[in-house]
Design a protein around this motif. Structure first.
Motif, PDB file in Angstrom:
ATOM      1  N   PHE A 276       0.844  -1.192   0.000  1.00 11.15           N
ATOM      2  CA  PHE A 276       0.000   0.000   0.000  1.00 11.15           C
ATOM      3  C   PHE A 276       0.879   1.241   0.000  1.00 11.15           C
ATOM      4  O   PHE A 276       2.093   1.178   0.195  1.00 11.15           O
ATOM      5  CB  PHE A 276      -0.914   0.004   1.229  1.00 11.15           C
ATOM      6  N   ARG A 277       0.222   2.368  -0.210  1.00 12.97           N
ATOM      7  CA  ARG A 277       0.906   3.657  -0.130  1.00 12.97           C
ATOM      8  C   ARG A 277       0.079   4.591   0.740  1.00 12.97           C
ATOM      9  O   ARG A 277      -1.108   4.819   0.494  1.00 12.97           O
ATOM     10  CB  ARG A 277       1.102   4.258  -1.519  1.00 12.97           C
ATOM     11  N   LEU A 278       0.710   5.127   1.787  1.00 10.72           N
ATOM     12  CA  LEU A 278       0.065   6.098   2.660  1.00 10.72           C
ATOM     13  C   LEU A 278       0.075   7.458   1.978  1.00 10.72           C
ATOM     14  O   LEU A 278       1.145   7.961   1.598  1.00 10.72           O
ATOM     15  CB  LEU A 278       0.802   6.197   3.989  1.00 10.72           C
ATOM     16  N   VAL A 279      -1.085   8.062   1.810  1.00  9.83           N
ATOM     17  CA  VAL A 279      -1.187   9.369   1.168  1.00  9.83           C
ATOM     18  C   VAL A 279      -2.124  10.246   2.001  1.00  9.83           C
ATOM     19  O   VAL A 279      -2.759   9.777   2.944  1.00  9.83           O
ATOM     20  CB  VAL A 279      -1.737   9.244  -0.266  1.00  9.83           C
ATOM     21  N   GLY A 323       2.858  14.629  -0.255  1.00  9.92           N
ATOM     22  CA  GLY A 323       3.044  14.420  -1.688  1.00  9.92           C
ATOM     23  C   GLY A 323       2.439  13.097  -2.137  1.00  9.92           C
ATOM     24  O   GLY A 323       1.280  12.794  -1.849  1.00  9.92           O
ATOM     25  N   ASP A 324       3.239  12.287  -2.815  1.00  9.11           N
ATOM     26  CA  ASP A 324       2.771  10.975  -3.273  1.00  9.11           C
ATOM     27  C   ASP A 324       2.896   9.903  -2.198  1.00  9.11           C
ATOM     28  O   ASP A 324       2.725   8.718  -2.470  1.00  9.11           O
ATOM     29  CB  ASP A 324       3.531  10.544  -4.534  1.00  9.11           C
ATOM     30  N   GLY A 325       3.235  10.311  -1.004  1.00  8.71           N
ATOM     31  CA  GLY A 325       3.104   9.418   0.135  1.00  8.71           C
ATOM     32  C   GLY A 325       4.299   8.561   0.476  1.00  8.71           C
ATOM     33  O   GLY A 325       5.414   8.756  -0.005  1.00  8.71           O
ATOM     34  N   VAL A 326       4.029   7.588   1.328  1.00  9.27           N
ATOM     35  CA  VAL A 326       5.024   6.630   1.806  1.00  9.27           C
ATOM     36  C   VAL A 326       4.541   5.235   1.433  1.00  9.27           C
ATOM     37  O   VAL A 326       3.417   4.854   1.753  1.00  9.27           O
ATOM     38  CB  VAL A 326       5.222   6.729   3.335  1.00  9.27           C
ATOM     39  N   TYR A 336       9.595  -3.750   2.057  1.00  5.97           N
ATOM     40  CA  TYR A 336      10.407  -2.582   1.727  1.00  5.97           C
ATOM     41  C   TYR A 336       9.594  -1.311   1.971  1.00  5.97           C
ATOM     42  O   TYR A 336       8.363  -1.341   2.123  1.00  5.97           O
ATOM     43  CB  TYR A 336      10.856  -2.630   0.265  1.00  5.97           C
ATOM     44  N   GLY A 337      10.277  -0.180   1.986  1.00  3.95           N
ATOM     45  CA  GLY A 337       9.614   1.113   2.130  1.00  3.95           C
ATOM     46  C   GLY A 337      10.279   2.156   1.269  1.00  3.95           C
ATOM     47  O   GLY A 337      11.484   2.068   0.971  1.00  3.95           O
ATOM     48  N   GLN A 338       9.521   3.142   0.864  1.00  5.99           N
ATOM     49  CA  GLN A 338      10.059   4.277   0.115  1.00  5.99           C
ATOM     50  C   GLN A 338       9.099   5.440   0.255  1.00  5.99           C
ATOM     51  O   GLN A 338       7.884   5.268   0.266  1.00  5.99           O
ATOM     52  CB  GLN A 338      10.238   3.938  -1.372  1.00  5.99           C
ATOM     53  N   ARG A 339       9.645   6.642   0.393  1.00  4.14           N
ATOM     54  CA  ARG A 339       8.785   7.825   0.478  1.00  4.14           C
ATOM     55  C   ARG A 339       8.911   8.636  -0.806  1.00  4.14           C
ATOM     56  O   ARG A 339       9.936   8.591  -1.500  1.00  4.14           O
ATOM     57  CB  ARG A 339       9.123   8.682   1.694  1.00  4.14           C
ATOM     58  N   SER A 362      14.148   5.957   2.768  1.00  6.10           N
ATOM     59  CA  SER A 362      14.780   6.730   1.700  1.00  6.10           C
ATOM     60  C   SER A 362      13.768   7.262   0.695  1.00  6.10           C
ATOM     61  O   SER A 362      12.734   6.653   0.428  1.00  6.10           O
ATOM     62  CB  SER A 362      15.812   5.862   0.973  1.00  6.10           C
ATOM     63  N   LYS A 363      14.111   8.396   0.103  1.00  8.05           N
ATOM     64  CA  LYS A 363      13.334   8.956  -0.993  1.00  8.05           C
ATOM     65  C   LYS A 363      13.943   8.574  -2.340  1.00  8.05           C
ATOM     66  O   LYS A 363      13.287   8.688  -3.380  1.00  8.05           O
ATOM     67  CB  LYS A 363      13.268  10.473  -0.863  1.00  8.05           C
TER      68      LYS A 363
END
Length: 452
Positions: A276-279, A323-326, A336-339, A362-363
């Motif tokens: 998922f993406r948190l927005v 922005g486009d979230g985490v 994994y994760g990315q912002r 990390s972005k």
């Protein structure tokens, strides 16, 4: 021999009458109200004289030391006033020329009574003082900040600088062109392509049952005893563990719970095993499937309903910079994760992390957060008498963490429970290490770790 702690009311009256603290004075002839300097520590004109009364009370009361933290002295002093029934009459701490507060001396019957107004004032002031932490998150240069105009409101200064992210990573306004984004999605974690590069959507909501995600197994029958129970339990555990894998990637759902300063504001189950993406999408109701990424969009709630407007303002600033979230997803056997926005994101496998080293998502590229190999090793360690491995990720948005401050005190935090891991953990805890002592299970765990 230690001196006894003085009573606040007679002590404070004596200090006001002494005229030895600049700005601490009576404001009416009856001496029922007094003024006290109340200047935020980040103001460019902040001086040692501004905190003398707070320091003095810390020294005589034992609530602080002479070389302690000035913000703690101030907070303890304010708490002592509230406890003794002092009432806040005027809050002019944002005044450009003379930041101060005026308190009314407590009536004898009101001594020891806490007022609701005082409680709200404390919460707001603590948030303002704690906003100092944003200076550590933001890329603002401390000397530039201290030289800023005194006419700018301190809270607004903190809010303005809460644009978390650009300078520290050298990625101000980072938004690669389409061709670079295509290159970015070629990154692989855990020998499995990330959602953005998959040719076919992984899953949409409602498809979890069709994918064969594990369900809670039946408990062993009550009439089974001794080794039969253990043998049946091991078989159930192995079957459940096997159901989490299709040999290419680990299958799980994600239970996403959002907290605003320790208060739960939303909880949703993401059935998309890709992640998922948190927005922050105030107009969005519920969750939505994103065709482009193959992920589920989970919106963070608006803070508009908060009673504490200072907290609401700071929280809103973090959300506005999402922005486009985490993104949190599963690639092969690695979470994994990315912002993508300017509000920084930090993570841990425990919400009681006592480390002082913040772990930033990390972005620039996807960051491996939790390899499933570590989880299965943790199950093996549990069988050998160790603790159960973690089944959740804990995120903090907009503030550095871990930093020795409680997770529940942060403005925006998110717990992500990996439901398959939680199920296996619950089974392991319920069955106990002794019931999992099995050569077959050890071999199965070794095999899972090789696949990971």
């Amino acid at each position: 021999m230690a001196h006894p702690k003085p009573l606040l009311i007679p002590w404070l009256r004596e200090q006001i009458n002494s005229n030895q603290y600049p700005g601490v004075r009576w404001t009416n002839p009856k001496q029922t109200e007094f003024s006290i300097p109340w200047k935020h520590g980040l103001r460019h004109d902040s001086r040692d004289n501004d905190i003398l009364i707070f320091k003095a009370w810390a020294e005589v009361s034992g609530n602080g030391q002479a070389h302690g933290d000035a913000s703690v002295w101030k907070r303890n002093f304010r708490s002592a006033l509230r406890a003794k029934g002092f009432r806040l009459v005027s809050d002019m701490q944002k005044d450009d020329a003379n930041p101060h507060k005026v308190y009314h001396w407590p009536e004898e019957a009101a001594v020891g009574v806490k007022s609701c107004a005082g409680s709200q004032e404390q919460d707001n002031s603590e948030l303002l003082e704690e906003s100092v932490i944003f200076v550590h998150l933001l890329t603002v240069n401390s000397s530039d900040f201290l030289q800023s105009s005194a006419k700018e409101d301190i809270l607004q200064e903190c809010l303005k600088d809460l644009n978390i992210g650009p300078g520290a990573e050298g990625t101000a306004g980072f938004q690669p062109p389409p061709e670079q984004q295509q290159l970015q999605t070629s990154i692989v974690i855990g020998a499995h392509p990330l959602p953005g590069q998959q040719q076919y959507p992984v899953m949409v909501e409602g498809a979890a049952c069709e994918a064969g995600l594990p369900e809670q197994p039946a408990h062993p029958m009550g009439e089974d005893v001794g080794g039969a129970i253990d043998e049946q339990f091991v078989a159930q555990f192995q079957q459940t563990m096997s159901n989490t894998s299709d040999r290419d990637h680990f299958k799980t759902q994600f239970r996403v719970t959002v907290y605003y300063r320790g208060v739960k504001v939303s909880e949703q189950l993401v059935e998309n095993e890709a992640g998922f993406r948190l927005v922050y999408r105030p107009e969005m109701v519920g969750m939505a499937y994103d065709d482009k990424s193959g992920l589920t969009l989970v919106t963070l709630p608006s803070p508009v309903a908060m009673l504490d407007q200072t907290q609401a303002c700071l929280t809103q600033r973090i959300l506005d910079n999402m922005g486009d979230g985490v993104e949190v997803g599963m690639s092969g056997y690695v979470v994994y994760g990315q912002r993508y926005g300017e509000s920084k994101a930090f993570w841990s496998l425990s919400n009681f992390n006592d480390s002082v080293v913040p772990q930033e998502i990390s972005k620039l590229e996807p960051l491996p957060l939790y390899p499933m190999k570590d989880f299965f090793q943790g199950i093996k360690d549990f069988i050998d008498g160790g603790p159960c491995p973690p089944a959740s990720l804990f995120l903090c948005l907009g503030e550095k963490w871990p930093d020795k401050r409680p997770w529940v005190k942060k403005l925006v935090t998110v717990e992500v429970v990996l439901t398959s891991l939680k199920l296996l953990n619950n089974m392991a805890i319920e069955g106990g290490a002794s019931s999992l002592q099995s050569v077959e299970l050890q071999l199965s765990l070794d095999e899972m770790m090789e696949v990971c």
